[in-house]
Write an enzyme that holds these catalytic residues in place. Sequence first.
Site, PDB file in Angstrom:
ATOM      1  N   LYS A 129       2.166  -0.315   4.872  1.00 37.21           N
ATOM      2  CA  LYS A 129       1.660   0.020   2.900  1.00 37.21           C
ATOM      3  C   LYS A 129       2.198  -1.326   2.579  1.00 37.21           C
ATOM      4  O   LYS A 129       3.575  -1.632   2.091  1.00 37.21           O
ATOM      5  CB  LYS A 129       2.533   1.491   3.182  1.00 37.21           C
ATOM      6  CG  LYS A 129       2.219   1.678   1.408  1.00 37.21           C
ATOM      7  CD  LYS A 129       2.577   2.356   1.297  1.00 37.21           C
ATOM      8  CE  LYS A 129       2.485   2.805  -0.905  1.00 37.21           C
ATOM      9  NZ  LYS A 129       3.334   4.228  -1.271  1.00 37.21           N
ATOM     10  N   GLY A 166       7.786   7.655  -9.144  1.00 34.63           N
ATOM     11  CA  GLY A 166       8.641   8.083  -9.805  1.00 34.63           C
ATOM     12  C   GLY A 166       8.693   8.969 -11.216  1.00 34.63           C
ATOM     13  O   GLY A 166       9.699   9.447 -10.824  1.00 34.63           O
ATOM     14  N   ALA A 177       1.602   7.997  -5.860  1.00 35.11           N
ATOM     15  CA  ALA A 177       2.444   7.795  -6.878  1.00 35.11           C
ATOM     16  C   ALA A 177       2.396   8.856  -7.737  1.00 35.11           C
ATOM     17  O   ALA A 177       1.174   9.105  -8.739  1.00 35.11           O
ATOM     18  CB  ALA A 177       2.586   6.595  -7.041  1.00 35.11           C
TER      19      ALA A 177
END
Length: 270
Positions: free
Chosen positions: A110, A171, A197
């Site tokens: 990734k 986040g 995300a």
Amino acid sequence: MYKDKINFQTDIDDNLVINGKTFNSRFFIGTGKFSSPQILRETIFSSKAQIITVAIRRARPDNQVEDPAFAGIDLDKCLVLPNTSGARDAQEAIRLAKLGKALTGHNWVKLEVTPDPANLLPDPIETFKAAQQLIKAGFTVLPYINADPILAKKLEEVGCATVMPLAAPIGTNRGIKTRELLKIIIEQAQVPVVVDAGLGLPSHAAEAMEMGADAILANTALATAGNPPLMANAFALAVQSGRAAWLSGAGKESTRARASSPLTGFLHQD
């Protein structure tokens, strides 16, 4: 037309295929921020995820995982996917990817290049440079990117196995803030699109899948929940539900009210 999308069986044969490798689950999970190895392990089991992204430091040369959170996880059925988290430019990312390959024994990575620790947004130029070089070196590259349709297409054209556009800054748990751009990426992509995300709730995951995303990745939403394993299960169900909704073909929206039952012909008059 719908038969081109789905084979109607009791169990739908709708596996996710990335670079020739088949996965039953369309739910990826990350492994950071969990309060304990036990909670992470329980979350992995609850999620039924088959692609688990990890910091490279968690792997060792025998293709096992040092972190006790992975005890009991069948690594023949799950792909532990190293990421280049922390890389500030292409060269750092390439170095980390090569280390990940040496440690895990496979060449999947990734790709993350986030030079600014304040916002952790991916650098499009350095990501593209790293992707080009890693693909030439034989890596299977899954790049984390901004929701940029042009960049997504260029990464696909140079050989990336997926594109992984963000829904919101990493986040934040804010949900899908890049909706219109994600729609374009999904519409034009010839490789799997993994929304990565910013997803904070199962409803966000379902929404992404209803839009036609091939998979989603969640980490913070799970790790910061009051009950991470339960939240992981909720996300897994939402991914399945959203995928089924997309495959079924949603009815068209209407600006006018339309009766779901006929207004005439259903009462017998004397």
